[in-house]
Design a protein around this motif. Structure first.
Motif, mmCIF file in Angstrom:
data_model
loop_
_atom_site.group_PDB
_atom_site.id
_atom_site.type_symbol
_atom_site.label_atom_id
_atom_site.label_comp_id
_atom_site.label_asym_id
_atom_site.label_seq_id
_atom_site.Cartn_x
_atom_site.Cartn_y
_atom_site.Cartn_z
ATOM 1 N N GLU A 83 3.348 -19.345 1.709
ATOM 2 C CA GLU A 83 3.799 -20.701 2.030
ATOM 3 C C GLU A 83 5.084 -21.028 1.277
ATOM 4 O O GLU A 83 6.004 -21.663 1.820
ATOM 5 N N GLY A 84 5.159 -20.615 0.007
ATOM 6 C CA GLY A 84 6.368 -20.860 -0.771
ATOM 7 C C GLY A 84 7.566 -20.134 -0.209
ATOM 8 O O GLY A 84 8.674 -20.680 -0.150
ATOM 9 N N LEU A 85 7.359 -18.895 0.238
ATOM 10 C CA LEU A 85 8.452 -18.143 0.845
ATOM 11 C C LEU A 85 8.872 -18.766 2.169
ATOM 12 O O LEU A 85 10.060 -18.848 2.481
ATOM 13 N N ARG A 86 7.904 -19.222 2.951
ATOM 14 C CA ARG A 86 8.217 -19.836 4.241
ATOM 15 C C ARG A 86 9.074 -21.087 4.055
ATOM 16 O O ARG A 86 9.981 -21.362 4.853
ATOM 17 N N ALA A 87 8.828 -21.842 2.998
ATOM 18 C CA ALA A 87 9.593 -23.056 2.735
ATOM 19 C C ALA A 87 11.063 -22.751 2.476
ATOM 20 O O ALA A 87 11.914 -23.642 2.589
ATOM 21 N N HIS A 88 11.360 -21.491 2.128
ATOM 22 C CA HIS A 88 12.745 -21.082 1.859
ATOM 23 C C HIS A 88 13.263 -20.102 2.914
ATOM 24 O O HIS A 88 14.237 -19.383 2.669
ATOM 25 N N ASP A 89 12.600 -20.070 4.072
ATOM 26 C CA ASP A 89 13.007 -19.155 5.152
ATOM 27 C C ASP A 89 13.077 -17.718 4.666
ATOM 28 O O ASP A 89 13.996 -16.967 5.019
ATOM 29 N N ALA A 90 12.100 -17.332 3.866
ATOM 30 C CA ALA A 90 12.114 -15.986 3.284
ATOM 31 C C ALA A 90 10.800 -15.249 3.519
ATOM 32 O O ALA A 90 10.425 -14.372 2.733
ATOM 33 N N HIS A 91 10.105 -15.576 4.596
ATOM 34 C CA HIS A 91 8.771 -15.018 4.826
ATOM 35 C C HIS A 91 8.675 -14.056 6.004
ATOM 36 O O HIS A 91 7.657 -13.380 6.161
ATOM 37 N N GLU A 92 9.699 -13.965 6.832
ATOM 38 C CA GLU A 92 9.552 -13.213 8.076
ATOM 39 C C GLU A 92 9.515 -11.702 7.864
ATOM 40 O O GLU A 92 8.850 -10.989 8.620
ATOM 41 N N ARG A 93 10.224 -11.219 6.862
ATOM 42 C CA ARG A 93 10.224 -9.784 6.566
ATOM 43 C C ARG A 93 9.739 -9.576 5.145
ATOM 44 O O ARG A 93 10.331 -10.088 4.201
ATOM 45 N N LEU A 94 8.674 -8.829 5.002
ATOM 46 C CA LEU A 94 8.086 -8.579 3.696
ATOM 47 C C LEU A 94 7.908 -7.079 3.494
ATOM 48 O O LEU A 94 7.929 -6.300 4.448
#
Length: 285
Positions: A83-94
């Motif tokens: 959720e924290g990564l999604r809030a910074h547009d950083a969750h799509e590629r892990l």
């Protein structure tokens, strides 16, 4: 077919959260869309890693945060991280790894456990990177490594997630090419990123190699471009990349480079820029 120019397209780099200030200062020197992996170290907090990923996103780069499965104490901690990564547009590629702790902190004993949980797909993740070990793993038998790699690739496909493979760095082109060929022989068609160190001090390279179980025989070291008899100076991946590019063809599928910066992001970016310029085929008159 000589594929060094192709190898140098779409390079990715790997940093730690401590490298965030350097990334901010040097981001303009990286092509827009460059993938920036952010490692999941136990010595750095979630907020620091999240800021590194966010800094990459703000700079028009593509953040690829790492998730170390064995470090998560609970599913709720994993979900909060996503959720924290999604809030910074950083969750799509892990990028998902097992992690170093001998004993898992929570319910995920391996990267496969975390992927199979289904939490990533639920969180809107689109692509998951997996680790490859051309020279094996110091604590995991080869048969287990290969079985888990196949299972992870299948699990991603089953959940509709894209995937990719990034290898541990190596000084041995023979080992890397043999590993790629075995991956393809097993029917795994995921894009591969071959890990190579950016220019770094020889002593540091050898220390990291020994920690990761990477071969450093005298012959391999000499072929790569340094000597074990004198751990001074700096070594870059030029010879390795040149030979690797000369040995790959269409049978090996999509192969690119992943640059481990080892705290020298500026030198790594400079090397990449110079290598790309030198690899551009000369125009015919």
């Amino acid at each position: 077919m000589h594929r060094t120019p192709t190898l140098l397209e779409d390079l990715s780099v790997e940093i730690t959260a401590r490298d965030t200030p350097a990334l901010v200062a040097l981001a303009a020197d990286l092509p827009a869309g460059t993938r920036v992996s952010v490692t999941h170290l136990g010595t750095e907090g979630a907020a620091e890693r999240r800021e590194a990923a966010a800094a990459a996103a703000r700079a028009s780069l593509v953040p690829v945060p790492h998730l170390a499965a064995r470090r998560f104490a609970s599913e709720s901690e994993l979900r909060a991280t996503l959720e924290g990564l999604r809030a910074h547009d950083a969750h799509e590629r892990l990028f998902v790894v097992g992690g170093d702790p001998r004993t898992p902190a929570g319910p995920y004993a391996s990267a496969l456990d975390l992927i199979r949980s289904g939490v990533l797909a639920e969180a809107g993740v689109a692509e998951v990177g997996l680790t490859g070990y051309p020279e094996g793993h110091p604590a995991i038998p080869d048969d287990v490594l290969w079985a888990e790699l196949g299972a992870k690739a299948a699990a991603l496909t089953g959940q509709g997630l894209a995937g990719s493979l990034t290898t541990q760095f190596s000084f041995d082109v023979d080992a890397v090419v043999a590993w790629i060929e075995r991956v393809r022989a097993l029917g795994i068609t995921l894009p591969i990123r071959v890990g190579v160190p950016g220019p770094a001090g020889v002593r540091r390279l050898v220390a990291f190699a020994r920690r990761c179980g990477v071969g450093t025989s005298a012959g391999i070291a000499r072929k790569y471009g340094f000597s074990l008899a004198s751990l001074v100076g700096t070594a870059g991946p030029d010879r390795f990349v040149e030979e690797l590019g000369s040995r790959l063809d269409e049978r090996h599928g999509e192969v690119r480079l992943h640059l481990f910066t080892f705290g020298t992001l500026d030198a790594t970016i400079a090397w990449a820029r110079e290598a790309r310029a030198a690899a551009v085929p000369a125009e015919r008159p």
